[in-house]
Design a protein around this motif. Structure first.
Motif, PDB file in Angstrom:
ATOM      1  N   ARG A 172       7.212  15.586  -2.307  1.00 56.83           N
ATOM      2  CA  ARG A 172       7.285  14.297  -2.997  1.00 56.83           C
ATOM      3  C   ARG A 172       6.870  14.427  -4.470  1.00 56.83           C
ATOM      4  O   ARG A 172       7.448  13.787  -5.349  1.00 56.83           O
ATOM      5  CB  ARG A 172       6.418  13.249  -2.277  1.00 56.83           C
ATOM      6  N   CYS A 174       8.989  10.802   7.277  1.00 56.04           N
ATOM      7  CA  CYS A 174       8.504  10.545   5.912  1.00 56.04           C
ATOM      8  C   CYS A 174       6.995  10.347   5.859  1.00 56.04           C
ATOM      9  O   CYS A 174       6.400  10.445   4.786  1.00 56.04           O
ATOM     10  CB  CYS A 174       9.219   9.321   5.334  1.00 56.04           C
ATOM     11  N   LEU A 175       6.350  10.056   7.003  1.00 50.10           N
ATOM     12  CA  LEU A 175       4.921   9.705   7.082  1.00 50.10           C
ATOM     13  C   LEU A 175       4.658   8.408   6.312  1.00 50.10           C
ATOM     14  O   LEU A 175       5.343   8.160   5.338  1.00 50.10           O
ATOM     15  CB  LEU A 175       4.029  10.832   6.557  1.00 50.10           C
ATOM     16  N   PRO A 176       3.702   7.574   6.706  1.00 54.28           N
ATOM     17  CA  PRO A 176       2.780   7.802   7.814  1.00 54.28           C
ATOM     18  C   PRO A 176       3.481   7.656   9.157  1.00 54.28           C
ATOM     19  O   PRO A 176       4.460   6.916   9.265  1.00 54.28           O
ATOM     20  CB  PRO A 176       1.735   6.700   7.626  1.00 54.28           C
ATOM     21  N   ARG A 182       6.547  -0.552  -6.299  1.00 50.84           N
ATOM     22  CA  ARG A 182       6.664  -0.574  -4.826  1.00 50.84           C
ATOM     23  C   ARG A 182       6.631  -2.014  -4.348  1.00 50.84           C
ATOM     24  O   ARG A 182       5.694  -2.754  -4.622  1.00 50.84           O
ATOM     25  CB  ARG A 182       5.535   0.213  -4.171  1.00 50.84           C
ATOM     26  N   GLU A 203       9.846   2.473  -3.524  1.00 51.94           N
ATOM     27  CA  GLU A 203      10.267   1.875  -2.250  1.00 51.94           C
ATOM     28  C   GLU A 203      10.372   0.379  -2.438  1.00 51.94           C
ATOM     29  O   GLU A 203       9.383  -0.337  -2.596  1.00 51.94           O
ATOM     30  CB  GLU A 203       9.374   2.163  -1.037  1.00 51.94           C
ATOM     31  N   HIS A 227      14.430   3.625  -0.538  1.00 49.27           N
ATOM     32  CA  HIS A 227      13.267   4.464  -0.904  1.00 49.27           C
ATOM     33  C   HIS A 227      13.806   5.785  -1.463  1.00 49.27           C
ATOM     34  O   HIS A 227      13.708   6.835  -0.822  1.00 49.27           O
ATOM     35  CB  HIS A 227      12.398   4.691   0.326  1.00 49.27           C
ATOM     36  N   GLN A 275      11.780   9.148  -1.639  1.00 48.57           N
ATOM     37  CA  GLN A 275      11.644   9.789  -0.325  1.00 48.57           C
ATOM     38  C   GLN A 275      12.942  10.511   0.036  1.00 48.57           C
ATOM     39  O   GLN A 275      12.926  11.652   0.488  1.00 48.57           O
ATOM     40  CB  GLN A 275      11.298   8.735   0.735  1.00 48.57           C
ATOM     41  N   PRO A 314       0.797  -1.226   0.000  1.00 50.76           N
ATOM     42  CA  PRO A 314       0.000   0.000   0.000  1.00 50.76           C
ATOM     43  C   PRO A 314       0.832   1.280   0.000  1.00 50.76           C
ATOM     44  O   PRO A 314       2.013   1.264   0.355  1.00 50.76           O
ATOM     45  CB  PRO A 314      -0.809  -0.090   1.303  1.00 50.76           C
ATOM     46  N   SER A 315       0.186   2.370  -0.371  1.00 48.55           N
ATOM     47  CA  SER A 315       0.845   3.675  -0.382  1.00 48.55           C
ATOM     48  C   SER A 315      -0.206   4.766  -0.442  1.00 48.55           C
ATOM     49  O   SER A 315      -1.229   4.609  -1.104  1.00 48.55           O
ATOM     50  CB  SER A 315       1.742   3.786  -1.620  1.00 48.55           C
ATOM     51  N   LEU A 316       0.038   5.876   0.224  1.00 53.24           N
ATOM     52  CA  LEU A 316      -0.768   7.079   0.054  1.00 53.24           C
ATOM     53  C   LEU A 316       0.060   8.116  -0.706  1.00 53.24           C
ATOM     54  O   LEU A 316      -0.235   8.497  -1.828  1.00 53.24           O
ATOM     55  CB  LEU A 316      -1.208   7.625   1.423  1.00 53.24           C
ATOM     56  N   ARG A 317       1.184   8.552  -0.101  1.00 49.27           N
ATOM     57  CA  ARG A 317       2.005   9.627  -0.660  1.00 49.27           C
ATOM     58  C   ARG A 317       2.665   9.244  -1.983  1.00 49.27           C
ATOM     59  O   ARG A 317       2.627   9.993  -2.959  1.00 49.27           O
ATOM     60  CB  ARG A 317       3.116  10.040   0.323  1.00 49.27           C
ATOM     61  N   THR A 318       3.304   8.075  -2.003  1.00 48.77           N
ATOM     62  CA  THR A 318       4.091   7.717  -3.190  1.00 48.77           C
ATOM     63  C   THR A 318       3.170   7.555  -4.391  1.00 48.77           C
ATOM     64  O   THR A 318       3.474   8.011  -5.494  1.00 48.77           O
ATOM     65  CB  THR A 318       4.873   6.419  -2.917  1.00 48.77           C
TER      66      THR A 318
HETATM   67  N1   CP Z   1       6.496   8.171   2.714  1.00 50.34           N
HETATM   68  C1   CP Z   1       5.856   7.256   1.943  1.00 50.34           C
HETATM   69  O1   CP Z   1       6.455   6.560   1.126  1.00 50.34           O
HETATM   70  O2   CP Z   1       4.505   7.236   2.135  1.00 50.34           O
HETATM   71  P1   CP Z   1       3.513   6.153   1.521  1.00 50.34           P
HETATM   72  O3   CP Z   1       3.852   4.832   2.163  1.00 50.34           O
HETATM   73  O4   CP Z   1       2.136   6.638   1.867  1.00 50.34           O
HETATM   74  O5   CP Z   1       3.733   6.080   0.035  1.00 50.34           O
END
Ligand code: CP
Length: 316
Positions: free
Chosen positions: A299, A271-273, A109, A141, A146, A149, A46-50
């Motif tokens: 990003r 880097c979050l989350p 990813r 990542e 990564h 990031q 999973p990913s939000l930002r990437t």
């Molecule tokens: N920092 C980062 O890679 O966030 P995600 O896991 O949400 O992509």
């Protein structure tokens, strides 16, 4: 640039940072460059930002972007010579070559499994895609690194630093789950390309591979490490030595206002989350010196630089 797997794919880091500044000021200057180009983003995890930032970066260049989740229901085989009579539906040899028919660039990813260090650190998934795809690969990542990031983190530090050689501290912080070392490894790999004063602090047993900590000072006393720091970068990782194991959940390692007061009025980065009040206290997250939202915003900027370089190096 042929692929973007690690900092070693970058020939001119200064130029990358210059492009990031320009794109941040004017993200749509190359809107026509990506016309009729397609990027496929494959997510084994999973990913939000990437996911959103890389997609936005492609759209800002006028590209078509196709994200695909492979976490469930599409087992790929990565070993050579396997008799494929179990659950894997397709070999990467076909999958990577076929996706290359549809894509001008492929992002991947794929997290570490955290069970077998040798297997994870071979970074097999991303390396097999590099081997069999016929278009550039971007690391979104991997098990070990990564880089999108880390490029972002470097760009963010460069944007906020008040002295030529800031003191940057990477601090381990507690977490209830076993997490990969990729963000920490990659951050250190990119920091090795700078002349910053780099300090890594963590409890005994959380030593990272010396390949990545070379050039950094290791300080087991977190409060000593924080003294006079200009940037505090918090991240949890599981043990590299006792691979994938959680050796400590000691809340004394959480980043707090009291610890930040030991620094040179440092900026806080992550880097979050992030798990609030486990990794870092609310007050630090919400302080004006917290750069976490700036990092996340950047990003999209740095992903756009990387896509430009992969597809249009001769133009930009
Ligand atoms: N920092 C980062 O890679 O966030 P995600 O896991 O949400 O992509």
């Amino acid at each position: 640039m042929e692929n973007f797997i690690s900092v070693e794919d970058v020939s001119d880091l200064k130029n990358l940072l210059v492009r990031a500044k320009a794109i941040k000021a004017n993200p749509f200057e190359n809107l026509a460059l990506g016309k009729n180009k397609t990027m496929v983003l494959l997510f084994f995890n999973p990913s939000l930002r990437t996911r959103l930032s890389t997609q936005k970066a492609g759209l800002n260049l006028g590209m078509n972007v196709i994200p695909m989740n492979l976490a469930e229901g599409w087992g790929l085989e990565f070993e050579d010579g396997t008799v494929m009579n179990l659950d894997k539906a397709e070999h990467v040899k076909e999958a990577a070559t076929v996706i290359s028919q549809y894509a001008d660039i492929i992002g991947i990813r794929t997290f570490a499994g955290l069970k077998d260090r040798r297997l994870d650190y071979a970074d097999q998934v991303i390396k097999q895609f590099v081997k069999y795809a016929t278009v550039p690969i971007v690391n979104l990542e991997s098990a070990v690194l990564h880089p999108l990031q880390s490029f972002t983190d470097l760009f963010t530090i460069e944007s906020f630093k008040k002295k030529e050689r800031p003191k940057v501290v990477l601090t381990w912080a507690p977490h209830p789950k076993s997490l990969p070392q990729a963000v920490a490894n990659s951050f250190l790999e990119w920091m090795q390309k700078t002349d910053y004063e780099m300090v890594v602090t963590h409890p005994q047993g959380y030593e990272l591979s010396t390949e990545f900590t070379s050039g950094s000072t290791i300080e087991y006393d977190q409060q000593k490490a924080f003294a006079n720091a200009d940037f505090i970068y918090a991240k949890n990782w599981s043990s590299y030595e006792k691979y994938g194991k959680i050796l400590s959940t000691n809340s004394n390692w959480m980043v707090t206002e009291e610890k930040m007061s030991l620094t040179n009025d440092a900026y806080f980065m992550h880097c979050l989350p992030v798990r609030r009040n486990v990794v870092v206290a609310d007050a630090v997250m919400e302080d004006k010196k917290s750069l976490v939202i700036e990092q996340a915003g950047n990003r999209a900027v740095t992903a756009q630089v990387v896509l430009e370089k992969l597809l249009f190096d001769e133009v930009v």
